[in-house]
Design an enzyme around this catalytic site. Sequence first.
Site, PDB file in Angstrom:
ATOM      1  N   ASP A  49      46.841  37.361  58.275  1.00 60.08           N
ATOM      2  CA  ASP A  49      45.863  37.866  57.315  1.00 60.08           C
ATOM      3  C   ASP A  49      45.941  39.378  57.416  1.00 60.08           C
ATOM      4  O   ASP A  49      45.606  39.960  58.466  1.00 60.08           O
ATOM      5  CB  ASP A  49      44.465  37.366  57.670  1.00 60.08           C
ATOM      6  CG  ASP A  49      43.375  37.905  56.758  1.00 60.08           C
ATOM      7  OD1 ASP A  49      43.636  38.861  55.996  1.00 60.08           O
ATOM      8  OD2 ASP A  49      42.240  37.399  56.823  1.00 60.08           O
ATOM      9  N   ASN A  72      53.879  41.876  49.783  1.00 63.30           N
ATOM     10  CA  ASN A  72      53.636  41.140  48.553  1.00 63.30           C
ATOM     11  C   ASN A  72      52.207  40.595  48.471  1.00 63.30           C
ATOM     12  O   ASN A  72      51.678  40.398  47.379  1.00 63.30           O
ATOM     13  CB  ASN A  72      54.631  39.982  48.445  1.00 63.30           C
ATOM     14  CG  ASN A  72      54.219  38.968  47.408  1.00 63.30           C
ATOM     15  OD1 ASN A  72      54.354  39.184  46.210  1.00 63.30           O
ATOM     16  ND2 ASN A  72      53.691  37.839  47.875  1.00 63.30           N
ATOM     17  N   TYR A 136      40.876  45.261  40.267  1.00 63.03           N
ATOM     18  CA  TYR A 136      42.310  45.045  40.517  1.00 63.03           C
ATOM     19  C   TYR A 136      43.111  46.280  40.101  1.00 63.03           C
ATOM     20  O   TYR A 136      43.990  46.746  40.835  1.00 63.03           O
ATOM     21  CB  TYR A 136      42.777  43.814  39.746  1.00 63.03           C
ATOM     22  CG  TYR A 136      44.202  43.407  40.037  1.00 63.03           C
ATOM     23  CD1 TYR A 136      44.519  42.675  41.178  1.00 63.03           C
ATOM     24  CD2 TYR A 136      45.232  43.730  39.160  1.00 63.03           C
ATOM     25  CE1 TYR A 136      45.823  42.288  41.442  1.00 63.03           C
ATOM     26  CE2 TYR A 136      46.532  43.352  39.407  1.00 63.03           C
ATOM     27  CZ  TYR A 136      46.833  42.629  40.546  1.00 63.03           C
ATOM     28  OH  TYR A 136      48.128  42.256  40.802  1.00 63.03           O
ATOM     29  N   LYS A 140      45.386  48.584  42.572  1.00 64.09           N
ATOM     30  CA  LYS A 140      46.835  48.696  42.381  1.00 64.09           C
ATOM     31  C   LYS A 140      47.252  50.131  42.059  1.00 64.09           C
ATOM     32  O   LYS A 140      48.361  50.552  42.388  1.00 64.09           O
ATOM     33  CB  LYS A 140      47.299  47.732  41.286  1.00 64.09           C
ATOM     34  CG  LYS A 140      47.277  46.270  41.720  1.00 64.09           C
ATOM     35  CD  LYS A 140      48.214  46.001  42.906  1.00 64.09           C
ATOM     36  CE  LYS A 140      48.326  44.526  43.227  1.00 64.09           C
ATOM     37  NZ  LYS A 140      49.277  44.241  44.330  1.00 64.09           N
ATOM     38  N   THR A 171      52.873  32.705  37.806  1.00 61.18           N
ATOM     39  CA  THR A 171      52.403  32.326  39.134  1.00 61.18           C
ATOM     40  C   THR A 171      50.965  31.819  39.042  1.00 61.18           C
ATOM     41  O   THR A 171      50.338  31.863  37.986  1.00 61.18           O
ATOM     42  CB  THR A 171      52.436  33.529  40.096  1.00 61.18           C
ATOM     43  OG1 THR A 171      51.504  34.527  39.622  1.00 61.18           O
ATOM     44  CG2 THR A 171      53.832  34.155  40.165  1.00 61.18           C
TER      45      THR A 171
END
Length: 229
Positions: A49, A72, A136, A140, A171
């Site tokens: 983790d 990733n 998000y 990023k 995905t």
Amino acid sequence: MTTALVTGANRGIGRHLAKQLLERGATVYAAARRPETLDLPGARPVALDITDPDAVAAAAELAGDVDLLVNNAGISTGAQLLGDLDGVRAEMDVNFWGTLAMVRAFAPVLAANGGGAVVNVASALSWFAAPGAGAYAVSKAANWNMSNALRLELAGQGTQVTSVHLGLADTDMARGLDAPKTDPADVARMTLDAVEAGAFEVVVDDWSAMVKASLAQDPRAFYARFLPA
């Protein structure tokens, strides 16, 4: 021969990265929070983790022969900056702080093994914000400029840093979204080819290229698609 550690290797882009590295002859540590979900014959499973400092330190000690670190692992909670602050913090904890923790732990390992390379999987959302992805996008964006800063800080030890940017991949994270999606196997292939070529960035698809190019323009034109008429 390359020895790599890939985070979030149990599914999606991470699984394809680990699989293709194995196919290219690399030794691969496949890391996941739940290593029992890994299905990668030949890989070395690692319970990890990236928000747990002890787990990160243990991974760096275990994988002391790594010369390629692939960050990733990431999350998308759908949190908005003016909404659930716990969700915002969770995005930053994984997508920025956790990724940085991995680089900090593995930088001495990479140096000891000749410099090597770091791959940080970012997003086209490093360069814009969209409704439903506020936290998000911020996380990023931080991930992308972290790669730029790390590239400078790690240059002295000969470590290459590559940042990966894409729109939607097919995905679990993009499940239910009705939009063009890139095959994650293609993302993995383009990424590994770019690392071999010494590229600073991988711009996977036309959408990401368009978004990046828009940064040089008046933002009003780009954001008109999201704002009320």
